[in-house]
Design an enzyme around this catalytic site. Structure first.
Site, short mmCIF file in Angstrom:
data_model
loop_
_atom_site.label_atom_id
_atom_site.label_comp_id
_atom_site.label_asym_id
_atom_site.label_seq_id
_atom_site.Cartn_x
_atom_site.Cartn_y
_atom_site.Cartn_z
N GLY A 57 0.83 -1.20 0.00
CA GLY A 57 0.00 0.00 0.00
C GLY A 57 0.86 1.24 0.00
O GLY A 57 2.07 1.17 0.28
N CYS A 84 5.24 -6.25 1.52
CA CYS A 84 5.63 -4.84 1.41
C CYS A 84 5.06 -4.03 2.58
O CYS A 84 5.44 -4.25 3.71
CB CYS A 84 5.21 -4.28 0.06
SG CYS A 84 6.05 -2.76 -0.34
N TYR A 85 4.10 -3.15 2.34
CA TYR A 85 3.51 -2.43 3.47
C TYR A 85 2.96 -3.41 4.51
O TYR A 85 3.02 -3.17 5.71
CB TYR A 85 2.39 -1.50 2.97
CG TYR A 85 1.73 -0.72 4.09
CD1 TYR A 85 2.36 0.39 4.64
CD2 TYR A 85 0.49 -1.11 4.60
CE1 TYR A 85 1.77 1.10 5.69
CE2 TYR A 85 -0.10 -0.41 5.65
CZ TYR A 85 0.54 0.69 6.18
OH TYR A 85 -0.04 1.38 7.20
N HIS A 175 7.33 -7.82 -3.92
CA HIS A 175 5.99 -8.23 -4.36
C HIS A 175 6.04 -9.58 -5.08
O HIS A 175 6.39 -9.64 -6.26
CB HIS A 175 5.40 -7.16 -5.30
CG HIS A 175 4.99 -5.92 -4.58
ND1 HIS A 175 3.74 -5.74 -4.06
CD2 HIS A 175 5.71 -4.82 -4.24
CE1 HIS A 175 3.67 -4.57 -3.47
NE2 HIS A 175 4.85 -3.98 -3.55
N GLU A 177 3.56 -11.21 -6.09
CA GLU A 177 2.40 -11.37 -6.97
C GLU A 177 2.63 -10.88 -8.39
O GLU A 177 1.83 -11.16 -9.27
CB GLU A 177 1.18 -10.68 -6.35
CG GLU A 177 1.24 -9.15 -6.24
CD GLU A 177 1.94 -8.64 -4.98
OE1 GLU A 177 2.87 -9.31 -4.50
OE2 GLU A 177 1.57 -7.56 -4.50
N ASP A 232 -19.49 -11.77 -21.03
CA ASP A 232 -19.99 -11.74 -19.65
C ASP A 232 -21.51 -11.88 -19.60
O ASP A 232 -22.04 -12.68 -18.81
CB ASP A 232 -19.59 -10.42 -18.96
CG ASP A 232 -18.09 -10.21 -19.01
OD1 ASP A 232 -17.38 -11.19 -19.26
OD2 ASP A 232 -17.65 -9.06 -18.82
N LYS A 374 -12.06 -12.80 -15.40
CA LYS A 374 -12.45 -12.99 -16.81
C LYS A 374 -12.10 -14.39 -17.34
O LYS A 374 -12.93 -15.02 -18.01
CB LYS A 374 -11.74 -11.93 -17.66
CG LYS A 374 -12.19 -11.87 -19.11
CD LYS A 374 -13.45 -11.06 -19.21
CE LYS A 374 -13.92 -10.91 -20.63
NZ LYS A 374 -15.09 -10.03 -20.71
#
Ligand code: XMP
Length: 518
Positions: A57, A84-85, A175, A177, A232, A374
């Site tokens: 963040g 991280c944060y 990170h 991710e 969708d 998605k």
């Protein structure tokens, strides 16, 4: 919704929090992202997470009133991973120390060095003593909390990977991710394994549970669904149809701004393959008359959006006993709408959607895809029997060809555009490029140019071809076609489409351009 193991991601506002959820879903692990403001002790008790991840963040834990989770997060006796944060929060709350970053920031790629300790968090990680990761931090941990040990360091992060094995608390400064941390998924997988996750989140299970939930919620009432022919709304319609059959009525608003044969194909597919009750609202003339003479992009968008709602309401109000409106909202839309700062971002283009409709019509919303990404929706669509070619179609904007016809819209221009677009897409498919491209289309320009065909002068429209690669439509790059492909396409287009005599290729990326021209 399913009876599966749940992981909670507490969001502190990082730009890449969504990617944590993405990586975990790829590992068949069910997770939800919730902004830290919503995560109270009561919330934690009700959520029943089997592990928690604290995201990164923009805040500084050294500031007064910086965001923090409840202490209970560390007292539930479940594994927690701080990123991280999230690491800094964990250290600050458990007795470590964080320093404000002065000259110690790291942004971008960094190299981690292994220490001589081992941890299950890093199984399969270091093949040598070094590993590349992606950092983005100003502050850094200067003293770790009691009970923690260090497993890797980087130049400006002496505590890049730390853990307290006894309490199952883990924290990393980088990170895992993002793709620029090549072994990031392995680290997340290890964390989930430590937490006892078996990877029990499957689309098949989701489908069964979603169907049961729709049946229970709808009872004997009727559901209306606005079908656009996009992935969708189509998957939403088919899923609900499987659940409640004839209690579903779809409304397909045909604004006359669709591509060649598109309306007929969509109608045919849903009526023939699914025997679905489907209203084809043929309102081309209404849209056309209201758009007549309009040149401004935002005005065009607003007119189309307003008419869409009006028309939808007109048809929907005749459906007896309708109590629900189905919508193809996806998880990224849900996360966006509860974004960290909640602040409005600048309107680049007002999006055409049916916002506000449920309240206006007194209908309850039903959104069976709101937990899916998605690619999961595509998978569900295939499982539900929608043709792969349909599921893999490029996105198409709600306002349709109106925003691919800069300036005034005329029937002549729309017809030229439809034909040219069909040739372009045919070329792309013939060359086997369709699936490599995020979106490809033609825009007809509001100018005529002089040309020569045979021995005669021509004075016809110019077109621009646009083809981009993208992951989510937020940023995009132009697709690098071979020159021979472009030359062949231009020749075909000019020979086969009456009314254009010049073809250009748009090589603008996004930003600074947008994908559509308006
Ligand atoms: P832009 O042009 O903003 O487009 O770079 C990004 C993606 O969004 C699509 N798009 C829309 N989709 N309603 C939609 O459903 C809209 O009003 C709309 N405007 C743009 C565009 O085709 C691209 O995929």
């Amino acid at each position: 919704m399913q009876n599966h193991q749940r992981l909670l991601i507490i969001d502190f506002g990082s730009q890449v929090t969504q990617l944590i959820a993405r990586r975990l879903r790829e590992l068949s692990i069910y997770c939800e992202i919730h902004p830290f403001q919503n995560v109270t002790e009561k919330f934690l008790q009700e959520f029943k997470a089997e592990a928690i991840i604290l995201s990164g963040g923009p805040s500084s834990i050294t500031d007064e009133n910086s965001p923090k989770p409840p202490n209970l997060v560390f007292e539930l006796d479940i594994p927690v991973l701080g990123i991280c944060y999230g690491q800094q929060v964990m250290m600050a709350m458990l007795g470590g120390h964080v320093d404000k970053g002065v000259g110690t920031a790291e942004f971008g790629r960094a190299i981690l060095h292994k220490t001589d300790r081992e941890t299950p968090l890093l199984e399969g990680w270091f093949s040598t003593n070094q590993e590349q990761v992606w950092m983005s931090h100003g502050d850094h941990v200067s003293k770790i909390a009691p009970g923690f040990e260090v497993f890797a360091t980087s130049q400006n992060a002496p505590f890049a990977i730390i853990a307290n094995h006894e309490r199952k608390l883990y924290a990393v400064q980088f990170h895992p991710e993002v793709h620029h941390t090549p072994k990031g998924s392995t680290l997340l997988e290890n964390f989930c394994r430590i937490a006892g996750f078996s990877g029990d989140w499957t689309i098949k299970g989701y489908r069964e549970q979603a169907i049961a939930k729709i049946r229970e919620e709808v009872g004997d009432k009727q559901v209306i669904c606005g079908l656009s022919g996009g992935v969708d709304s189509s998957v939403t319609a088919v899923l609900i149809h499987e659940a409640i059959g004839e209690q579903l009525t779809c409304v397909f608003v045909d604004h006359g701004l669709l591509r060649k044969n598109e309306a007929q194909e969509v109608i045919k597919m849903f009526r023939d393959n699914y025997n679905m009750s489907l209203i084809h609202a043929e309102e081309q003339e209404l849209f056309f008359s209201k758009l007549d003479g309009q040149k401004d992009p935002e005005t065009k968008r607003k007119i189309i959006g307003g008419l869409f709602i009006e028309v939808f309401q007109k048809y929907a109000k005749n459906i007896k006993d309708a109590k629900f409106l189905a919508q193809g909202t996806l998880y990224p839309d849900v996360i966006e709408s509860i974004s960290f700062d909640g602040g409005p971002s600048v309107t680049i283009k007002s999006h055409h959607n049916v916002g506000g409709l449920p309240e206006k019509m007194g209908l309850k919303l039903i959104e069976p895809l709101r937990e899916l990404f998605k690619d999961e929706v595509r998978q569900l669509g295939v499982d539900l029997g929608l043709p792969k070619s349909f599921i893999g179609r490029h996105p198409f904007p709600g306002p349709g060809l109106a925003i691919r016809c800069p300036g005034e819209i005329t029937k002549e221009k729309l017809n030229i555009l439809r034909e040219a677009d069909a040739v372009f897409i045919d070329q792309i498919k013939k060359h086997g490029l369709y699936d490599e491209i995020w979106q490809a289309f033609v825009t007809i320009l509001p100018v005529r140019t002089v040309g020569v065909m045979g021995d005669a002068r021509t004075y016809d429209y110019a077109c621009a071809l646009r083809a981009v690669t993208s992951v989510d439509g937020m940023t995009a790059d132009y697709y690098p076609f071979e020159h021979s492909f472009l030359a062949e396409t231009a020749t075909r287009m000019i020979n086969e489409v009456t009314g254009i005599n010049r073809i250009t290729y748009d090589i603008t990326s996004k930003p600074p351009g947008t994908i559509e021209w308006e």
